[in-house]
Design a protein around this motif. Structure first.
Motif, PDB file in Angstrom:
ATOM      1  N   TRP A  11       0.861  -1.174  -0.054  1.00 28.49           N
ATOM      2  CA  TRP A  11       0.222   0.091   0.002  1.00 28.49           C
ATOM      3  C   TRP A  11       1.010   1.273   0.076  1.00 28.49           C
ATOM      4  CZ3 TRP A  11      -4.521  -0.775   3.985  1.00 28.49           C
ATOM      5  CH2 TRP A  11      -5.309  -1.908   3.279  1.00 28.49           C
ATOM      6  N   SER A  12       1.887   1.225   0.967  1.00 33.05           N
ATOM      7  CA  SER A  12       2.891   2.363   0.899  1.00 33.05           C
ATOM      8  C   SER A  12       3.508   2.806  -0.682  1.00 33.05           C
ATOM      9  CB  SER A  12       3.855   2.222   1.679  1.00 33.05           C
ATOM     10  OG  SER A  12       3.347   2.148   3.177  1.00 33.05           O
ATOM     11  N   ARG A  13       3.839   1.518  -1.244  1.00 32.63           N
ATOM     12  CA  ARG A  13       4.439   1.944  -2.533  1.00 32.63           C
ATOM     13  C   ARG A  13       3.223   2.366  -3.596  1.00 32.63           C
ATOM     14  NH1 ARG A  13       6.986  -3.026  -0.821  1.00 32.63           N
ATOM     15  NH2 ARG A  13       5.366  -4.364  -2.019  1.00 32.63           N
ATOM     16  N   CYS A  14       2.324   1.947  -3.549  1.00 31.36           N
ATOM     17  CA  CYS A  14       1.363   2.279  -4.448  1.00 31.36           C
ATOM     18  C   CYS A  14       0.738   3.843  -4.250  1.00 31.36           C
ATOM     19  CB  CYS A  14       0.020   1.289  -4.571  1.00 31.36           C
ATOM     20  SG  CYS A  14      -1.412   1.610  -3.173  1.00 31.36           S
ATOM     21  N   ARG A  15       0.725   4.175  -2.893  1.00 31.54           N
ATOM     22  CA  ARG A  15       0.461   5.434  -2.656  1.00 31.54           C
ATOM     23  C   ARG A  15       1.380   6.504  -3.196  1.00 31.54           C
ATOM     24  NH1 ARG A  15      -2.556   7.688   1.422  1.00 31.54           N
ATOM     25  NH2 ARG A  15      -0.906   8.722   2.333  1.00 31.54           N
ATOM     26  N   GLU A  16       2.695   6.036  -3.053  1.00 30.62           N
ATOM     27  CA  GLU A  16       3.734   6.720  -3.545  1.00 30.62           C
ATOM     28  C   GLU A  16       3.753   6.939  -5.076  1.00 30.62           C
ATOM     29  OE1 GLU A  16       8.711   6.937  -3.350  1.00 30.62           O
ATOM     30  OE2 GLU A  16       7.659   5.363  -2.718  1.00 30.62           O
ATOM     31  N   ALA A  17       3.415   5.972  -5.670  1.00 28.68           N
ATOM     32  CA  ALA A  17       3.081   5.887  -7.178  1.00 28.68           C
ATOM     33  C   ALA A  17       1.860   6.566  -7.439  1.00 28.68           C
ATOM     34  CB  ALA A  17       3.374   4.559  -7.777  1.00 28.68           C
ATOM     35  N   ARG A  18       0.818   6.980  -6.561  1.00 28.92           N
ATOM     36  CA  ARG A  18      -0.193   7.592  -6.759  1.00 28.92           C
ATOM     37  C   ARG A  18      -1.256   6.739  -7.686  1.00 28.92           C
ATOM     38  NH1 ARG A  18      -0.716  12.535  -4.425  1.00 28.92           N
ATOM     39  NH2 ARG A  18       1.144  13.511  -3.926  1.00 28.92           N
ATOM     40  N   GLN A  19      -1.067   5.588  -7.749  1.00 33.21           N
ATOM     41  CA  GLN A  19      -1.728   4.493  -8.406  1.00 33.21           C
ATOM     42  C   GLN A  19      -1.905   3.074  -7.316  1.00 33.21           C
ATOM     43  OE1 GLN A  19       0.464   3.420 -11.851  1.00 33.21           O
ATOM     44  NE2 GLN A  19      -0.167   5.489 -13.035  1.00 33.21           N
ATOM     45  N   CYS A  20      -3.437   2.918  -7.030  1.00 28.10           N
ATOM     46  CA  CYS A  20      -3.701   2.069  -6.129  1.00 28.10           C
ATOM     47  C   CYS A  20      -5.148   1.468  -6.811  1.00 28.10           C
ATOM     48  CB  CYS A  20      -3.867   2.520  -4.785  1.00 28.10           C
ATOM     49  SG  CYS A  20      -2.515   2.987  -3.945  1.00 28.10           S
ATOM     50  N   ALA A  35       0.721  -2.422  12.776  1.00 23.31           N
ATOM     51  CA  ALA A  35       0.955  -0.880  13.041  1.00 23.31           C
ATOM     52  C   ALA A  35       1.400   0.000  11.935  1.00 23.31           C
ATOM     53  CB  ALA A  35       1.576  -0.539  14.195  1.00 23.31           C
ATOM     54  N   TRP A  36       0.775   0.264  10.792  1.00 24.27           N
ATOM     55  CA  TRP A  36       1.043   0.717   9.398  1.00 24.27           C
ATOM     56  C   TRP A  36       0.518   2.253   9.658  1.00 24.27           C
ATOM     57  CZ3 TRP A  36      -1.922   2.452   5.269  1.00 24.27           C
ATOM     58  CH2 TRP A  36      -1.199   2.711   4.089  1.00 24.27           C
ATOM     59  N   CYS A  37       1.553   3.256   9.140  1.00 27.94           N
ATOM     60  CA  CYS A  37       1.318   4.252   8.868  1.00 27.94           C
ATOM     61  C   CYS A  37       2.010   5.096   7.752  1.00 27.94           C
ATOM     62  CB  CYS A  37       1.473   4.942  10.083  1.00 27.94           C
ATOM     63  SG  CYS A  37       1.047   6.758  10.532  1.00 27.94           S
ATOM     64  N   ASP A  38       1.119   5.793   6.942  1.00 30.27           N
ATOM     65  CA  ASP A  38       1.549   6.469   5.916  1.00 30.27           C
ATOM     66  C   ASP A  38       1.276   7.825   5.787  1.00 30.27           C
ATOM     67  OD1 ASP A  38       3.256   5.580   3.165  1.00 30.27           O
ATOM     68  OD2 ASP A  38       1.667   6.973   2.800  1.00 30.27           O
ATOM     69  N   GLY A  39       2.042   8.971   5.633  1.00 34.06           N
ATOM     70  CA  GLY A  39       1.738  10.407   5.506  1.00 34.06           C
ATOM     71  C   GLY A  39       2.577  11.129   6.283  1.00 34.06           C
ATOM     72  N   ARG A  40       2.458  12.558   6.234  1.00 35.02           N
ATOM     73  CA  ARG A  40       3.486  13.367   6.902  1.00 35.02           C
ATOM     74  C   ARG A  40       3.301  13.440   8.270  1.00 35.02           C
ATOM     75  NH1 ARG A  40       3.449  19.505   4.723  1.00 35.02           N
ATOM     76  NH2 ARG A  40       4.404  18.287   3.129  1.00 35.02           N
ATOM     77  N   ALA A  41       1.799  13.176   8.823  1.00 40.79           N
ATOM     78  CA  ALA A  41       1.626  13.167  10.292  1.00 40.79           C
ATOM     79  C   ALA A  41       2.394  11.746  10.907  1.00 40.79           C
ATOM     80  CB  ALA A  41       0.224  12.887  10.561  1.00 40.79           C
ATOM     81  N   CYS A  42       2.606  10.857  10.077  1.00 37.98           N
ATOM     82  CA  CYS A  42       3.176   9.544  10.558  1.00 37.98           C
ATOM     83  C   CYS A  42       4.641   9.952  10.939  1.00 37.98           C
ATOM     84  CB  CYS A  42       3.146   8.349   9.652  1.00 37.98           C
ATOM     85  SG  CYS A  42       1.242   8.251   9.133  1.00 37.98           S
ATOM     86  N   ALA A  43       5.378  10.538   9.853  1.00 34.25           N
ATOM     87  CA  ALA A  43       6.676  11.018  10.013  1.00 34.25           C
ATOM     88  C   ALA A  43       6.952  11.905  11.314  1.00 34.25           C
ATOM     89  CB  ALA A  43       7.366  11.724   8.687  1.00 34.25           C
TER      90      ALA A  43
END
Length: 631
Positions: free
Chosen positions: A239-248, A275-283
């Protein structure tokens, strides 16, 4: 001339004396090499001075007319300085108009700051300590010294921390020789892909556990097993990879969210499986504490998921017909012509509208239920750790902290507060009447905000998962638990408060409503369950029988300037029953068959269609927990 025997005797005595002296010197030398009690205490004098300087700067009032030239520039700029300003404003310790002056005072209090990081950390420590005692005139050197001094001893034995990756046993922390008894062979984290979220979380947790053990803050005898599941994290990394590519293409909702956090828990043990998190708030969350898991720290208002806690009280009080309560849970309110607004029924219940009692005990009783579930821990002291548990040890919230959350409700009192009636409150809210002089407006406002999951209430994906897990455990009359990141083999850790056993029937009623959330529309009630559409799109069929799922959704009002449009999902999953209903096989075999899921989805700037958290949660069932359907 001396006798020969006397000479020998004198020489022997001399040799003995010399030998004793040498032995004494050797013993003294050895004693200086052995760490004596107290010799390993590390007192960070520079950090103590920094925290005291920051404390004095924060508490000292500065007139608005102070010339800017007299204020030193801080060793931070850009985003770091903006975050520090926001932290000070959020703490409530400094007026907004004086934030820059207080920061400047701290900068000039010491002749030399090592850098921006130490400046920010000194503020973090000072703010956290001041929150514990906001009325004190200032922090004393002794207070700061006690908080920062560590008993560092490198001769302490590090805990043996291991991880499981299929047949492999991973050595995360501790001595390989001491841990070897756990498995014939031990692999390294380096055997996993470098970008693996499991590897990253395991690494920061192991480092934090090791440092805490050396500092004497963490003491464990048993070996520990990291609870995270590498296969689940490997799937979520896709999911992280597809979000980075903006294609899910399999799950469009993933690309339209700026932040997503997901927590999956074993409801039978409290162990966190993912415990998966993706986005600026996660960083940003990853930098908050030692061993942080961002998915357990990203917060949002609980919105309508808070209604489950009120439902437990309403079901236990038996003041509401169970079917009506379940239907209100199903659609998160009533949407027919019998009410003015969808949430009217819930708002009326929260303030005991039209009750014959002189006061309303619903908010206070709901607060106790929230505490039993795990919310509001350490909130009475207004601590910075309000609503947090330690995921390694529950009494160490600074070590891998996990935010469960807080519900903004007052504790029950011997005299429950009198509430303003609903019609009068609605008139004030619509601006048709002034609240001035109206008795009961403030407690009614707090109760209504709380039942809507708004105001100062907060939760995380961890809190959402724990909420469903605790309701299920209540329904089985099982002890409630605390979430855990490591299994030390000591059994289930209980919360500080356990509801009485008569809550079992109430929890069963609430679970009945959570099942209806997955079901389509029914005769006699308008509207399908709020997750029914997402489930049918994900798995291709409606939940009309036992589908092994229970859930509740929440959506933060668009009027919220920070969290507007954020969607939340709490769900309970009976994996074997779900697999049978969906005609698929489980993709994993957790220790317990009942899983608890929490999802928070914060929308991006583009268009957002539907309830994103529900779509993501149901997509997780299809793509992570269940094997592909056999044609």
């Amino acid at each position: 001339m001396k006798a020969y025997s006397r000479v020998l005797a004198q020489r022997a005595i001399t040799m003995v004396l010399v030998l004793c002296l040498l032995i004494s010197l050797a013993m003294y030398w050895q004693s200086t090499q052995v760490v004596q009690p107290g010799h390993s205490v590390y007192r960070p004098a520079q950090r103590i001075a920094q925290v005291l300087a920051v404390d004095a700067a924060i508490r000292q009032g500065v007139p608005n007319s102070t010339p800017q030239a007299t204020v030193s520039l801080p060793p931070c700029d850009g985003r770091a300085l903006s975050v520090l300003r926001a932290r000070l404003v959020a703490s409530g310790l400094v007026p907004v108009e004086q934030v820059d002056e207080r920061i400047g005072l701290a900068a000039q209090a010491l002749p030399n700051w090592p850098g921006c990081a130490s400046f920010i950390q000194a503020f973090d420590v000072a703010i956290s300590m001041m929150a514990l005692a906001p009325q004190d005139p200032g922090l004393s050197e002794q207070q700061v010294e006690q908080a920062l001094t560590e008993d560092v001893n490198w001769t302490r034995r590090l805990p043996c921390l291991l991880g499981r990756d299929g047949p492999k046993t991973l050595l995360l922390a501790g001595s390989a020789l001491m841990c070897l008894q756990a498995a014939p062979e031990l692999d390294s984290l380096a055997s996993l892909p470098q970008q693996s979220s499991y590897r990253q979380l395991a690494s920061v947790t192991a480092r934090a556990v090791s440092v805490s053990a050396v500092a004497g803050k963490l003491t464990v005898e048993n070996k520990g097993w990291l609870s995270l599941s590498p296969p689940i994290h490997a799937a979520l990394d896709g999911w992280s990879r597809c979000r980075e590519a903006r294609q899910c293409p399999q799950l469009q909702a993933l690309t339209s969210q700026r932040n997503i956090s997901v927590v999956l828990m074993d409801a039978s043990t409290g162990l966190i499986l993912a415990a998966w998190c993706d986005g600026r708030a996660c960083a940003e969350a990853s930098r908050r504490a030692s061993g942080s898991w961002p998915a357990t720290l990203v917060e949002a208002p609980p919105a309508s998921t808070a209604k489950l806690m009120f439902s437990l009280h309403l079901a236990q009080a038996q003041s509401i017909e169970p079917l009506l309560l379940q239907r209100q849970i199903k659609t998160s309110g009533q949407n027919d012509g019998l009410v003015v607004k969808r949430n009217e029924w819930w708002e009326r219940q929260a303030i005991c509208d039209k009750s014959s009692k002189p006061g309303c005990d619903t908010p206070g009783r709901t607060r106790l239920i929230a505490e039993a579930i795990g919310f509001n821990v350490a909130c009475d002291e207004s601590a910075a750790a309000c609503g947090r548990w330690g995921l390694v040890q529950k009494n160490l919230p600074g070590l891998s902290p996990g935010t469960v959350g807080r519900i903004a409700l007052d504790r029950p009192s011997t005299k429950p507060p009198r509430m303003l009636d609903w019609n009068s409150y609605e008139a004030v809210r619509q601006g048709r009447q002034s609240q001035r002089g109206l008795q009961g407006y403030e407690p009614a406002s707090r109760a209504i905000q709380a039942v809507l999951g708004a105001g100062d209430s907060r939760t995380s994906a961890l809190g959402l998962a724990l909420l469903s897990a605790q309701i299920w455990r209540m329904s089985q009359d099982l002890p409630l638990l605390v979430p855990r990141a490591i299994d030390f083999g000591t059994g289930i850790e209980a919360t500080q408060i356990k509801p009485p056993s008569h809550y079992q029937r109430a929890a069963q009623t609430v679970l009945g409503g959570m099942r209806k959330v997955l079901e389509p529309a029914e005769p006699g009630w308008q509207g399908p369950g709020t997750v029914a559409g997402a489930l049918e799109r994900a798995l291709g069929r409606p939940c009309k029988t036992d589908c092994g799922l229970w859930a509740k959704t929440g959506t933060v009002s668009r009027q919220d300037k920070v969290y507007g449009g954020t969607t939340l999902l709490t769900a309970l999953i009976n994996l074997p029953a779900l697999a049978q209903w969906s005609e698929r096989a489980p993709a994993l075999a957790p220790a317990g068959p009942i899983l608890a899921l929490g999802v928070i989805a914060m929308p991006g700037a583009g268009p957002n269609e539907g309830h994103a958290a529900s779509q993501i949660g149901m997509g997780l069932l299809r793509e992570v927990l269940l094997a592909p359907k056999v044609p």
